[in-house]
Design an enzyme around this catalytic site. Structure first.
Site, PDB file in Angstrom:
ATOM      1  N   TYR A 149      -8.633 -11.860  -6.502  1.00 48.08           N
ATOM      2  CA  TYR A 149      -7.418 -11.884  -8.133  1.00 48.08           C
ATOM      3  C   TYR A 149      -7.461 -13.048  -8.748  1.00 48.08           C
ATOM      4  O   TYR A 149      -7.500 -12.470  -9.977  1.00 48.08           O
ATOM      5  CB  TYR A 149      -6.020 -11.457  -7.413  1.00 48.08           C
ATOM      6  CG  TYR A 149      -5.940 -10.491  -6.336  1.00 48.08           C
ATOM      7  CD1 TYR A 149      -6.139  -9.326  -7.229  1.00 48.08           C
ATOM      8  CD2 TYR A 149      -6.287 -10.243  -5.323  1.00 48.08           C
ATOM      9  CE1 TYR A 149      -5.626  -8.076  -6.234  1.00 48.08           C
ATOM     10  CE2 TYR A 149      -6.042  -9.320  -4.600  1.00 48.08           C
ATOM     11  CZ  TYR A 149      -5.810  -7.935  -5.522  1.00 48.08           C
ATOM     12  OH  TYR A 149      -5.371  -6.754  -4.411  1.00 48.08           O
ATOM     13  N   HIS A 206      -3.532  -9.319   3.943  1.00 52.41           N
ATOM     14  CA  HIS A 206      -5.476  -9.757   4.155  1.00 52.41           C
ATOM     15  C   HIS A 206      -5.657 -10.856   5.190  1.00 52.41           C
ATOM     16  O   HIS A 206      -4.987 -11.437   5.794  1.00 52.41           O
ATOM     17  CB  HIS A 206      -5.809 -10.047   2.947  1.00 52.41           C
ATOM     18  CG  HIS A 206      -5.781  -9.480   1.289  1.00 52.41           C
ATOM     19  ND1 HIS A 206      -5.623  -9.429  -0.030  1.00 52.41           N
ATOM     20  CD2 HIS A 206      -5.513  -7.980   1.694  1.00 52.41           C
ATOM     21  CE1 HIS A 206      -5.725  -8.475  -0.933  1.00 52.41           C
ATOM     22  NE2 HIS A 206      -5.528  -7.468   0.347  1.00 52.41           N
ATOM     23  N   HIS A 222      -2.402   2.237  -5.662  1.00 51.89           N
ATOM     24  CA  HIS A 222      -3.088   1.099  -5.582  1.00 51.89           C
ATOM     25  C   HIS A 222      -3.511  -0.078  -6.478  1.00 51.89           C
ATOM     26  O   HIS A 222      -3.199  -1.442  -6.782  1.00 51.89           O
ATOM     27  CB  HIS A 222      -4.490   0.917  -4.863  1.00 51.89           C
ATOM     28  CG  HIS A 222      -4.580   0.419  -3.692  1.00 51.89           C
ATOM     29  ND1 HIS A 222      -3.747   0.425  -2.547  1.00 51.89           N
ATOM     30  CD2 HIS A 222      -5.229  -0.815  -3.466  1.00 51.89           C
ATOM     31  CE1 HIS A 222      -4.293  -0.784  -2.136  1.00 51.89           C
ATOM     32  NE2 HIS A 222      -4.823  -1.818  -2.449  1.00 51.89           N
ATOM     33  N   ARG A 246       0.985  -1.381  -0.243  1.00 50.94           N
ATOM     34  CA  ARG A 246       0.179   0.051   0.328  1.00 50.94           C
ATOM     35  C   ARG A 246       1.084   1.376  -0.331  1.00 50.94           C
ATOM     36  O   ARG A 246       2.172   1.475   0.533  1.00 50.94           O
ATOM     37  CB  ARG A 246      -0.443  -0.028   1.359  1.00 50.94           C
ATOM     38  CG  ARG A 246      -1.786  -1.128   1.499  1.00 50.94           C
ATOM     39  CD  ARG A 246      -2.717  -0.855   2.883  1.00 50.94           C
ATOM     40  NE  ARG A 246      -3.504  -1.929   2.750  1.00 50.94           N
ATOM     41  CZ  ARG A 246      -3.315  -3.458   3.767  1.00 50.94           C
ATOM     42  NH1 ARG A 246      -2.151  -3.529   4.634  1.00 50.94           N
ATOM     43  NH2 ARG A 246      -3.947  -4.042   3.578  1.00 50.94           N
ATOM     44  N   LYS A 262      -1.723  -1.831   7.724  1.00 50.33           N
ATOM     45  CA  LYS A 262      -3.594  -2.110   8.467  1.00 50.33           C
ATOM     46  C   LYS A 262      -3.759  -3.163   9.392  1.00 50.33           C
ATOM     47  O   LYS A 262      -3.596  -4.443   8.891  1.00 50.33           O
ATOM     48  CB  LYS A 262      -3.829  -2.154   7.384  1.00 50.33           C
ATOM     49  CG  LYS A 262      -5.698  -2.197   6.862  1.00 50.33           C
ATOM     50  CD  LYS A 262      -6.540  -2.383   5.556  1.00 50.33           C
ATOM     51  CE  LYS A 262      -7.819  -1.754   5.435  1.00 50.33           C
ATOM     52  NZ  LYS A 262      -8.461  -2.221   4.352  1.00 50.33           N
ATOM     53  N   ARG A 281       0.142  -2.960  -6.561  1.00 50.24           N
ATOM     54  CA  ARG A 281      -0.218  -3.766  -5.600  1.00 50.24           C
ATOM     55  C   ARG A 281      -1.606  -4.489  -5.966  1.00 50.24           C
ATOM     56  O   ARG A 281      -0.727  -5.782  -6.490  1.00 50.24           O
ATOM     57  CB  ARG A 281      -1.123  -3.195  -4.576  1.00 50.24           C
ATOM     58  CG  ARG A 281      -1.806  -4.026  -3.704  1.00 50.24           C
ATOM     59  CD  ARG A 281      -1.655  -2.923  -1.812  1.00 50.24           C
ATOM     60  NE  ARG A 281      -2.934  -3.646  -1.216  1.00 50.24           N
ATOM     61  CZ  ARG A 281      -1.921  -4.475  -0.076  1.00 50.24           C
ATOM     62  NH1 ARG A 281      -0.898  -5.029   0.090  1.00 50.24           N
ATOM     63  NH2 ARG A 281      -2.972  -5.335   0.561  1.00 50.24           N
TER      64      ARG A 281
END
Length: 345
Positions: free
Chosen positions: A328, A319, A293, A204, A229, A296
């Site tokens: 994805y 994640h 982003h 990120r 995050k 990424r």
């Protein structure tokens, strides 16, 4: 409803005046508004000057509209609560702004009287009417639910506040060739190193900008992403080519605190980084709508297409849920390439 409405000062108080020809049905309708009053001397109906009423009567929202005194004090209490729970500064600002917007909408009510119907009205008459995203609506729901869980006296039933149905929007992804075209079009060493690092490690932009030189582990060929995050640490990949680029960059720029610093020191700004990418994409002839982003997203997609297990990709990206990483599989064209188009048979 055939009417004319405008904002006024009625006895020194901001109100909305509504004018219409005498009609029993219209009078009954205007009376359904909270605190609607008739002025015999001025010959108009008038209502509280709130965001909800302005939207209903198609009047522009005023920047001066704010929550009532109780609401303002509650927002400050909410901020302190979030701070004590160690929420990130970004989340604190996002949730506080969302709550402020909702309490402004309800600024004629005491906190204890705000109920679930007010949340529905806010969603319909403010968020949907102004075509704000479902993501913004979801953030507001998060803020409202969290806030009213800590309010002692409330009419809100937080478990009955519904969330918007999420839009299933697939991320834009660049091909490997497009990524390298962007990097080749980035002549400035600092800018090229930043973009290369973001892509090659699946970072990120906040993670890249908060990174420090000591987070680059050239022995183990890993990058230590700290306090990301969800306040989680993780390790991600360090590319051999990017390591060479980082060494060249370090010799030239000699960063003191952060790996990437502004012209006068301190952390490099995300806005500047976004401008760097935009200009590089233009020079490279990339027409897609992309952000930092996107790099990424492209990293994750290219890993998937090269046969990397989704569980590893999840760990590299940080994640919490595998469902997030599963997106994805929908943007990878590796499997689609194997399908023979019936038109070509």
């Amino acid at each position: 409803m055939n009417y004319k409405a405008k904002t006024i000062l009625h006895k020194g108080t901001p109100r909305i005046a509504v004018y219409f020809e005498k009609n029993a049905a219209l009078i009954a309708r205007i009376k359904t508004f909270e605190d609607a009053r008739w002025s015999a001397s001025k010959q108009y109906w008038h209502l509280p000057d709130t965001a909800a009423n302005r939207l209903h009567f198609k009047l522009p929202l005023a920047h001066t509209l704010v929550p009532n005194a109780e609401g303002i004090a509650s927002i400050e209490t909410f901020k302190r609560y979030l701070l004590s729970k160690r929420y990130s500064p970004n989340t604190i600002n996002t949730y506080s702004d969302a709550l402020k917007s909702f309490l402004t909408f309800c600024n004629t009510k005491a906190l204890k009287d705000i109920n679930n119907q007010d949340v529905i009205a806010y969603n319909n008459d403010y968020i949907l009417k102004n075509k704000f995203s479902s993501s913004f609506q979801n953030q507001t729901v998060n803020a409202i639910k969290l806030f009213f869980k800590i309010v002692k006296e409330t009419s809100i039933e937080t478990d009955k506040i519904h969330r918007p149905k999420r839009e299933k929007v697939l991320p834009n992804v660049l091909s490997k060739e497009e990524v390298f075209r962007i990097l080749d079009a980035t002549e400035n060493l600092k800018h090229r190193t930043l973009l290369a690092l973001v892509y090659s490690a699946g970072l990120r932009i906040s993670e890249a900008l908060e990174m420090k030189p000591k987070d680059i582990d050239s022995i183990r060929m890993l990058i230590h992403v700290k306090n990301a995050k969800g306040k989680k640490d993780r390790y991600t990949l360090l590319s051999e080519k990017v390591l060479l680029l980082l060494r060249e960059y370090y010799m030239v720029y000699k960063p003191k605190e952060y790996l990437f610093e502004g012209q006068f020191g301190g952390m490099y700004s995300s806005r500047s980084a976004q401008i760097v990418l935009k200009k590089a994409a233009e020079r490279a002839g990339i027409k897609k709508s992309i952000t930092l982003h996107t790099l990424r997203h492209s990293f994750a997609t290219h890993l998937l297409e090269s046969g990397t297990d989704l569980r590893y990709i999840q760990d590299l990206l940080g994640h919490s849920s595998p469902k997030t990483t599963m997106i994805y599989t929908h943007v990878s064209n590796d499997s689609l390439k194997k399908i023979k188009n019936p038109f070509d048979v």
